[in-house]
Every structure is written in structure tokens, then in C-alpha cells.
Design a protein around this motif. Structure first.
Motif, short mmCIF file in Angstrom:
data_model
loop_
_atom_site.label_atom_id
_atom_site.label_comp_id
_atom_site.label_asym_id
_atom_site.label_seq_id
_atom_site.Cartn_x
_atom_site.Cartn_y
_atom_site.Cartn_z
N ASN A 197 -65.63 -46.83 60.32
CA ASN A 197 -64.62 -46.29 59.41
C ASN A 197 -63.31 -46.14 60.15
OD1 ASN A 197 -66.28 -44.24 56.93
ND2 ASN A 197 -66.94 -46.13 57.89
N GLY A 256 -59.43 -42.34 61.74
CA GLY A 256 -59.69 -43.78 61.71
C GLY A 256 -58.93 -44.50 62.81
N ARG A 262 -60.27 -46.83 55.96
CA ARG A 262 -60.04 -45.50 55.39
C ARG A 262 -58.87 -45.54 54.42
NH1 ARG A 262 -61.91 -40.66 58.68
NH2 ARG A 262 -63.70 -41.47 59.78
#
Lengths: 540, 291
Positions: A171, A20, A176
């Protein structure tokens, strides 16, 4: 406690979170590059003289800066498909953040450009540097100091701000972390780990900022030891130290110098005997007004090759404007000027002068050297680099040749020991001598001096005038706007006295200064002489 | 032989009947069985597609990350989605985004279905078609041992209640608060939260007395932290939960409906509910809602 720390460390290196973080970095990096480039274009548009261009840029900034980036992202992702443009998640995020960044960085860059003194771009124009070259070589390097802190802020904000893009399925780190928390409810540990990862990333940006700020802090250039001491190495290869043979000059304590005339003649392409009978500079019926104020009212003048013409007159008489018209730093409302029979930056269309697009090339081709009242040296360049700038970047000379010429010129004006110094470390007289060397370096066919000694302390005037005298002896064609009556009397071939936008009288100095016909000339000369006496009297 | 003829006749009748019964049974079993290989004949427009399922991965027990491998998505909705598209014969790809962006992405065609605690409302049905399969229940989450003794929505006057910003529960609290005031009781002190775990922290840290949200979520919170939370009450609502599909994708809507019908019949659904300790009584015979 130890277990908690272990767990925290586990999340810090958790591949799911690091992936991420990488996403956030990738988006921010690409979007920053795109945003800054677009921002630069917008900043230039905002500074454009063309009103619709300014409005366009202003409207863009107004809209993008004024609406939430979240809505812009959702729009790009979910509304554009209606018209058939379907961007994927990563592209949407990059485009969205770049468009947003452009609006913000445009204003930061514009602020940086405005923070650079206008004298810098005027000098660059006078030496035939194109607007883009001026921007790249002169304006932006100086503006960077003002631009960098804001840019670092924006970069850091963007890295953290990519979390908004979770609404379009990006994401990144925060999202995350939220998902892990959504699953195991360990919000403290997981968020702390995300915070640590963010700190590492933003620290890298802060470090990069520090490095770049040092890189663009030209004040460190004169004493690179500071930077070297701080980092343990040099961030920038300095201009090679002057290892050239000492030029044939005899610097005195005041920096009085003797020019190497033989060499200078070859440099300026003047080996004597090529005197032309027709005037070198011809001005006809020159008119100029600023708004309602008429500055020049139909002035005619000529300057012959090898002639030294001094223009005198009270302030507001139009003499500086006239001088700046010669190399098209000022536009001409009516009338025309030719130098060696050519218009500079004009073409005659149906009997009227029209500005041509490439003014910079026209100026460069004319090879007119200019020396300014306030020196207008490039503040971020050393004395040597100032002299080398136009030969290398406008006239395409090799660095070696330009370095050789610049070194000799600086030696000639008595500044060998100051070649690596920045302008702000030099006295006014020294700066003006660099200014003269800079003008000579382009092998000028004509030299324009715009009150070259007016900004100097009286005791520094002499060293500059000494250089001018020798240039005159060399047969250099010169137009000098000055109040130095002694200089005019000794050196000028002709003196032009101006007042209220017109030439009052002109002729050899013995006539105009020694025996002025007009009351206005006499009154002006009296005033100047009184002032000079005061100046001389003061230090005593 | 008379008898033998009679027996023969009977036998043949039995045989026919048996055969008929068997055949009908066979046919019925065929209807209630997945036939992924028949994709091309049943849903020709879907051939070759990979279905993009929009989910948020942060709404347990419906959609969440696998604790053993964060790259995996698990949960009731995600398992149901996987089973349904396996049944249809289509590969899937999960697109993980924040919940509020999921339905817009489906409407825009960026994703194919939203399968993530999506309540059917007539408003939403103007934008997307629904295949519902679950009846929503609401739960009240309170601190361990229910210190404020909240047993039902009759006990909420004067408490600090929290609900998601703009949620149906927030509206319920505002309604009830007005009734409390009308009845001369203290009003409800309402705090809204931006995300559900943040809401649970309000309760845990004693900043709120009661959190009201989907029962499945409430049960997940209690399971994850049994020392901190208790269930105050649960209410079976009239809200239907379903899959959101774009209006112009009728064949996909039909395929999801057909698949859900099979999963409900063959016990797959019940097994998934059981896996997540979810009360199968909440299951709803699937139907398509387009208005």
C-alpha cells in the motif's frame, strides 16, 4: 481557489498518504542497497575471464531485464508458496525490486568499470594490489562518476515504480491515492498532492546525487575552493597540508634534483656492501606467444644485484614483454624467472610452473618498483596520495610514516609544490617523476622502467633521466627498456639488444653501442640516432 | 369430572403442542443464530486463525476507504465480511491490494478469502470455490441529462462507449457493435479504461458517451457527483457475485456459507444493503459453487 489550495495542502500532509510514501521509500532504500551489491557482483561476473561465470551473469541479466517486474513480483508472491516459500508483502517487494535492480545496475556498474583506463589496474597490479583492493581503491572511485547518474535514475524510477507492487498488497503512495480517489472522486486534488509528495522524495534523491557527484569528482580535489564555495563547507577533508620540514633538495627551474642518497639507501634497504655474486634476476628459456605470434623465443638473461641493465630493440622485439614477465604482469608460456631466487606468483609442481592463487601478495612481497611509459598514475589521487597508496594499502604502513616518506620522495624529485595536485594538472615529466617516487616508496629491491621517457616531449626527457642516473649511482638494481642511447652509454652496466623475440647481442655499452657486432644492432642504432638528431634539431 | 377431564386432556394436548411448537421454534431459531463460541466444534481447522481478507479498497460501494478515516475500510462487501467472520467467531485482517492481484493471492494461500465484487464464472471456479450471495446488475453511466438519449442497449449504435479492459461489458459492446454494423447502423466506438475512476472521467470530460459497469458502482458515481452524471439504464444480470476461497479450504467455504445464511435470515444483510443504498432485491440465497 484558496480553499482548493488548502485542500491540496491537507492531502500533502495527510498521514494516510505519507505512510504510503514512507513505504515506497523503505522498499526502494532496502532494494537499492541489495540491488547495487548484487549488481556489483554481477558486473564483476560479466567481466570475469571465466566464460561460464560470464554466461551465468549474462543469463540472469537477460532474464530479469527482459521480463516485467510486475510478473516477477506476482511470481515471487503467488508461485513460490507452491514450493513452500511464503514471503510476506514487504519482503516480496524488497526481494523483487532488488533482483530487478541488480540486473540494471550490473550493466551501469560494468559500464563505469569499463570507462576506467586499463592502465590504472595494470599499475595497481604491479604494486601488488589485490583485485578487490584495486576495485575498491582505484577502479570504483573513478568509475563512480560514470555510475552515479544512472544509479540516481534507477533510484527515482524505483521509488515511483513501487506502485506496481499494489498487486502484491503493497500500500504505497500511488495506490493509496487511487483508493482515496476511489472513495471521493477528487482525482485532481489527490493526485496533485501525491505528485507533490513524489517530487519532494525525488528531489531528495537528486540532491543526494549532486552531493555524491561532487564527492567523486576528483577534478575538484586540486581546487577544493570550488566545492567549498558552492556548498559553503568542505565535503571532504583534504590530505593535511605539507607541514614537514623542507627536504634537502635543490630544485632547479627544470626540476632537476639531487636525491638524498643516504636516506634513500636506508629506505630501499641498501646500505652497501651486500653485493651478492649470484644473479639477482634470472630468466631461463623464456617463451611467450600471443595467439600465433611468438613474442619471445627462448630468451635467457640475468641481472646482478646493483646492476643497471638497459634493454634496447625495435618495437615488437619483445623487450617490454620480457620486462613485464619479471613481475608477472605477463604470464610465462614456458621457461622461468626468479628474482632473488624466488618465483613471483608461480610454484613449481612436477617440474612445471603453475600460477599461484594469490599473485598480488607474491608481487607485493617481491617489492619490485615499476615505472610505466604512460606513467599510469592513479588519476583520482593527488601526487602525494599516489605515492602513499601502495605503502599504506599493500604494505600496511602507518599513514604518518607513509606521508613522511612520500613527502620526502616528492621533495627529492622536485615536486614539493605539486604534492596536492592531481596527475592531470602535472606535465609529463612531472608525472613521470611522481611515478618514480611512487615506485621508490615501496622500498623496492628492483626497479623496472618500461620506456620511461618515450611519451615525453624531448625537453622533458632530461629531468626524468637525471633521476634515473642518480638511482643508478645509488646502486639500485634496475632494468630499463629505453631508446635513450646516451643514457645507456653513460649509465648502463650492460646493454641487451633484442630483436624478433630473441637477444641479438649483449655486453657493456662500449661494446654493444660503441662497437656492435651485428648488422641488426647497427641498423637500429643508426635509426635511433637519426631520430634523436631530428628531435634535438627541431626546437632550434 | 367429565368436563374437567376433557378440559385437562385438551389442556394437556395444547400444552404438549405448545411445548412442541416452542421447542421446534427454539431449534429453528438456534440454527439461524450466530454461535461464535462453537467455532472449535463446528470448524476445528479454523481455530486460532486470523482470516486474511483480500480487498482493493477502491470499488465503491463494495469496498472503499472511510472518508472520515482513510485507515478504515467500509463498503458492502467489507461490512458483510466483518459480520460473517464475527458470526463464525474469527478475527479478520484486511489485505489491501489491486483487484487483479486478489484472487491469485487467495489461490496461492497468501490470503484466505477474496471478498470484493468477485463475479462467479465457471472458469474462475476451476481455481477457487465460490460462496455466492448477490446477483449482479449492470448500469449505464451517462452525462447529466443523458444528452445522447441512451435508454437501453438498443440505443448504443454509433455512440462512444467505454468499459474496463477485458471486462464482460467490453465483450458486450463488441457484440452489439457487430450487430449494429450488420443492421446497417454505425458501429460503437469502444474505449477501454484501466481503472474505474479513470473510466468515469472519460464520461465526465465528454470523451465517452456511455460507461457500462456494475450498477452499484454506477450509483456511487452518481451519488458522488450528481451534477455530472445520470443513470441511463440498469439491467439485472445472471452474474452471481460471491466470496472466493481456495479449493483446499473446504471448512472455511462451509463456514462462510453457514454465516451468510444466518446473515440473510436475521436481517443483518438487509441492514447492510440499506446502509449503502443498495437494492436488496439483488440479494441471492447463498450457495456454494465449486465448478
Amino acid at each position: 481557489m484558496l480553499d482548493s489550495l488548502k485542500e491540496l495542502a491537507g492531502y500533502v500532509v495527510q498521514p494516510f498518504l505519507l505512510a504510503g510514501a514512507l513505504t515506497a521509500l523503505e522498499i526502494a532504500a532496502v532494494a537499492m542497497v541489495g540491488g547495487v551489491l548484487l549488481g556489483l557482483a554481477l558486473a564483476l561476473m560479466r567481466l570475469s575471464p571465466v566464460a561460464p561465470v560470464r554466461w551465468l551473469a549474462w543469463s540472469y541479466i537477460w532474464f530479469v531485464r527482459g521480463t516485467p517486474v510486475l510478473l516477477q513480483l506476482v511470481f515471487l508472491y503467488d508461485a513460490l508458496p507452491i514450493i513452500g516459500i511464503k514471503l510476506d508483502t514487504f519482503t516480496t517487494a524488497v526481494v523483487g525490486f532488488a533482483l530487478n535492480e541488480a540486473a540494471f545496475s550490473a550493466e551501469i556498474i560494468r559500464g563505469g568499470i569499463l570507462s576506467v583506463n586499463r592502465s590504472q589496474s595494470i599499475a595497481a597490479s604491479a604494486f601488488g594490489m589485490s583485485p578487490l583492493l584495486t576495485l575498491r581503491r582505484i577502479i570504483l572511485p573513478q568509475a563512480m562518476r560514470a555510475i552515479l547518474p544512472g544509479m540516481a535514475n534507477n533510484t527515482i524510477s524505483m521509488i515511483k515504480g513501487t506502485s506496481i507492487a499494489s498487486v502484491i498488497f503493497v500500500n504505497e503512495l500511488t495506490f493509496r491515492a487511487q483508493q482515496i480517489v476511489g472513495q471521493n472522486f477528487k482525482f485532481f486534488t489527490v493526485f496533485a498532492a501525491a505528485g507533490i509528495i513524489y517530487l519532494v522524495m525525488t528531489s531528495a534523491i537528486a540532491a543526494l546525487q549532486a552531493v555524491l557527484e561532487r564527492r567523486f569528482n576528483f577534478e575538484l580535489k586540486g581546487n577544493p575552493d570550488d566545492a567549498a564555495r558552492f556548498f559553503g563547507f568542505r565535503l571532504r577533508t583534504a590530505v593535511p597540508a605539507l607541514a614537514l620540514p623542507a627536504p634537502a633538495v635543490k630544485p632547479s627551474k627544470r626540476g632537476a634534483v639531487e636525491l638524498d642518497k643516504v636516506w634513500l639507501k636506508t629506505l630501499t634497504g641498501r646500505d652497501g656492501g651486500s653485493e651478492r655474486s649470484e644473479p639477482f634476476v634470472v630468466g631461463r628459456r623464456l617463451w611467450k606467444s600471443y595467439g600465433n605470434r611468438e613474442v619471445l623465443k627462448g630468451v635467457d638473461f640475468t641481472v646482478k644485484q646493483g646492476e643497471v641493465v638497459v634493454i634496447m630493440g625495435p618495437s615488437g622485439s619483445g623487450k617490454s614483454t620480457l620486462l613485464r614477465m619479471v613481475n608477472h604482469l605477463e604470464s610465462i608460456d614456458d621457461g622461468e624467472i626468479t628474482v632473488e631466487g624466488n618465483y613471483i606468483g608461480y610454484a613449481k609442481v612436477n617440474g612445471a610452473l603453475r600460477s599461484v592463487g594469490d599473485l598480488a601478495s607474491a608481487r607485493a612481497k617481491a617489492r619490485i618498483g615499476m615505472v610505466f611509459q604512460h606513467f599510469n598514475l592513479f588519476d583520482h589521487l593527488t601526487a602525494l596520495e599516489n605515492v602513499m597508496e601502495a605503502p599504506v594499502h599493500v604494505h600496511g604502513e602507518t599513514r604518518e610514516k607513509a606521508l613522511d616518506t612520500a613527502t620526502r620522495l616528492l621533495g627529492m624529485v622536485g615536486l614539493s609544490n605539486h604534492a596536492d595536485h592531481l596527475p592531470h594538472r602535472l606535465s609529463g615529466g612531472q608525472q613521470q617523476r611522481v611515478g618514480i617516487a611512487r615506485a621508490l616508496a615501496i622500498s623496492p629491491r628492483l626497479m623496472l622502467f618500461d620506456e620511461p621517457t618515450s611519451a615525453l616531449d624531448p625537453e622533458l626527457v632530461g629531468e626524468v633521466l637525471a633521476v634515473l642516473r642518480q638511482l643508478a649511482d645509488l646502486g639500485m638494481t634496475m632494468i630499463v627498456v629505453t631508446h635513450e642511447i646516451g643514457f645507456a652509454r653513460d649509465v648502463a652496466d650492460r646493454v641487451i639488444f633484442m630483436d624478433e623475440g630473441g637477444i641479438v647481442e649483449e655486453g657493456p655499452p662500449a661494446a654493444v653501442i660503441g662497437n656492435p657486432k651485428h648488422e641488426r644492432t647497427r641498423r637500429f642504432l643508426r635509426l635511433v640516432e637519426e631520430k634523436t638528431d631530428e628531435d634535438v634539431a627541431l626546437p632550434a | 369430572m367429565q368436563i374437567s377431564t376433557g378440559v385437562k386432556r385438551i389442556l394437556s394436548i395444547v400444552a404438549v403442542a405448545t411445548a412442541a411448537t416452542f421447542c421446534v421454534g427454539q431449534a429453528m431459531a438456534d440454527d439461524m443464530k450466530c454461535h461464535p463460541e462453537q467455532l472449535a466444534t463446528k470448524y476445528p481447522s479454523l481455530v486460532g486463525k486470523t482470516i486474511k481478507i483480500a480487498t482493493d479498497g477502491a470499488t465503491p460501494p463494495y469496498s472503499m476507504r472511510d472518508p472520515n478515516n482513510f485507515d478504515n475500510l467500509i463498503g458492502l462487501d467489507n461490512d458483510m465480511a466483518r459480520a460473517a467472520f464475527a458470526c463464525i467467531g474469527l478475527p479478520v485482517d484486511f489485505m489491501v491490494g489491486s483487484w487483479s492481484g486478489l484472487l491469485p493471492a487467495v489461490i496461492a494461500g497468501q490470503a484466505d478469502v477474496m471478498w470484493d465484487t468477485l463475479y462467479y464464472t465457471p472458469e474462475r471456479a476451476k481455481e477457487a470455490d465460490f460462496v455466492v450471495y448477490l446477483r449482479a446488475a449492470t448500469g449505464g453511466l451517462v452525462q447529466k441529462n443523458n444528452p445522447k438519449k441512451i435508454k437501453s442497449l438498443d440505443d448504443v449504435c454509433g455512440v462512444r462507449a467505454t468499459a474496463g479492459l477485458g471486462s464482460t461489458e467490453e465483450a458486450v459492446f463488441r457484440d452489439l457493435s457487430a450487430k449494429c454494423v450488420a443492421a446497417g447502423k454505425p458501429e460503437i466506438e469502444i474505449v477501454t479504461f484501466p481503472d474505474i475512476p479513470a473510466g468515469s472521467r472519460l464520461v465526465k470530460n465528454d470523451r465517452a458517451d456511455l460507461l457500462m459497469i456494475d450498477l452499484g458502482l454506477v450509483n456511487s458515481f452518481i451519488a458522488a457527483d450528481p451534477d455530472a452524471f445520470d443513470l441511463a439504464f440498469s439491467i439485472l444480470t445472471d452474474y452471481k457475485v460471491g466470496v472466493g476461497v481456495a479449493k483446499n479450504n473446504k471448512e472455511l467455504t462451509q463456514a462462510v456459507f453457514d454465516a451468510l445464511k444466518i446473515l440473510q435470515a436475521d436481517g443483518t444483510e438487509e441492514a447492510i444493503y440499506k446502509k449503502y443504498n443498495f437494492d436488496h432485491k439483488q440479494a441471492l440465497p447463498t450457495e456454494i459453487l465449486t465448478k
